[in-house]
Enzyme design. Structure first.
Site, short mmCIF file in Angstrom:
data_model
loop_
_atom_site.label_atom_id
_atom_site.label_comp_id
_atom_site.label_asym_id
_atom_site.label_seq_id
_atom_site.Cartn_x
_atom_site.Cartn_y
_atom_site.Cartn_z
N ASN A 38 -17.70 -6.22 -7.11
CA ASN A 38 -17.67 -6.67 -5.73
C ASN A 38 -18.92 -6.21 -4.98
O ASN A 38 -19.20 -5.02 -4.89
CB ASN A 38 -16.42 -6.10 -5.04
CG ASN A 38 -16.21 -6.66 -3.66
OD1 ASN A 38 -16.57 -7.80 -3.38
ND2 ASN A 38 -15.60 -5.87 -2.79
N LYS B 131 0.88 -1.17 0.00
CA LYS B 131 0.00 0.00 0.00
C LYS B 131 0.91 1.22 0.00
O LYS B 131 1.46 1.60 1.04
CB LYS B 131 -0.89 -0.01 1.24
CG LYS B 131 -1.85 1.17 1.34
CD LYS B 131 -3.10 0.92 0.51
CE LYS B 131 -4.11 2.03 0.74
NZ LYS B 131 -5.35 1.80 -0.02
#
Length: 223
Positions: free
Chosen positions: A171, A37
């Site tokens: 999703n 990240k």
């Protein structure tokens, strides 16, 4: 560099859980994958951060600062959050950190912040980061109403920049009864000429959802 760049059509679409599921599935299959990240902001105290979740999915083999070079307090885009603290994000530093992970592992799954054009630095967006890393981009989109426009715009932005697209994943992030969900994949395929790889189901049990995501994604995505 081998791996994937995971972007979203918006914030809150499930990028982190998809990235974590990809890392876990790859490691379960014998591939030494690690998550990254580049910058995170607005972490809620008492909850695991995106970087901490990626580190856990990666087996805890890297220190948190290797997984996430930049952390900011304000819940803003990385460039704005950095300015609020009198700091600046360096694209070169992020790329260097990603290459360092790639030198120690077989594959790196890089999760961006927000969407593709969210500013990462004072001058560059996450699209520039994806280009600098040379990784194919996986687009995570919400499954429900509004996703057709958001997904088509993201795909168009990627194509205009010549960035390789690994696929689109829709999703479901909640149990809402949305009549558009069964129709959106076909509409996205019609507009983008890219059939979504998967419609990930909603599962309230976190552990079962993680396993379900991993099994679906492992069958659809290779890197």
């Amino acid at each position: 560099m081998r791996g994937l760049f995971v972007t979203g059509t918006d914030t809150g679409v499930g990028k982190t859980e998809v990235a974590c599921a990809l890392v876990r599935a790859a490691r379960a299959a014998g591939l030494d994958a690690v998550g990254m990240k580049p910058a995170q902001s607005g972490h809620v105290a008492g909850e695991p951060s995106d970087a901490e979740r990626l580190r856990e999915a990666s087996g805890g083999v890297e220190p948190l600062e290797a997984i996430c070079p930049y952390t900011f307090a304000a819940p803003l885009a990385p460039a704005a959050a950095a300015r609020a603290e009198g700091r600046e994000v360096s694209l070169a530093r992020v790329v260097e950190a990603a290459r360092a992970l790639a030198a120690r592992h077989a594959a790196v799954v890089v999760e961006g912040a927000g969407g593709l054009l969210v500013p990462l630095t004072a001058r560059e967006t996450h699209a520039d980061l994806a280009a600098a890393l040379g990784l194919p981009v996986l687009v995570v989109a919400r499954a429900g109403l509004g996703t057709v426009n958001h997904t088509a715009l993201t795909v168009e932005a990627l194509e205009r920049r010549g960035l390789p697209i690994a696929g689109i994943v829709l999703n479901r992030t909640g149990p809402e009864d949305d009549p558009s969900v069964p129709l959106n994949a076909a509409e996205i395929a019609r507009l983008t000429h890219r059939e979504p790889l998967a419609l990930l189901p909603w599962e309230p049990d976190i552990a079962r959802r993680a396993r379900a995501l991993g099994s679906v994604l492992a069958a659809k995505i290779q890197f």
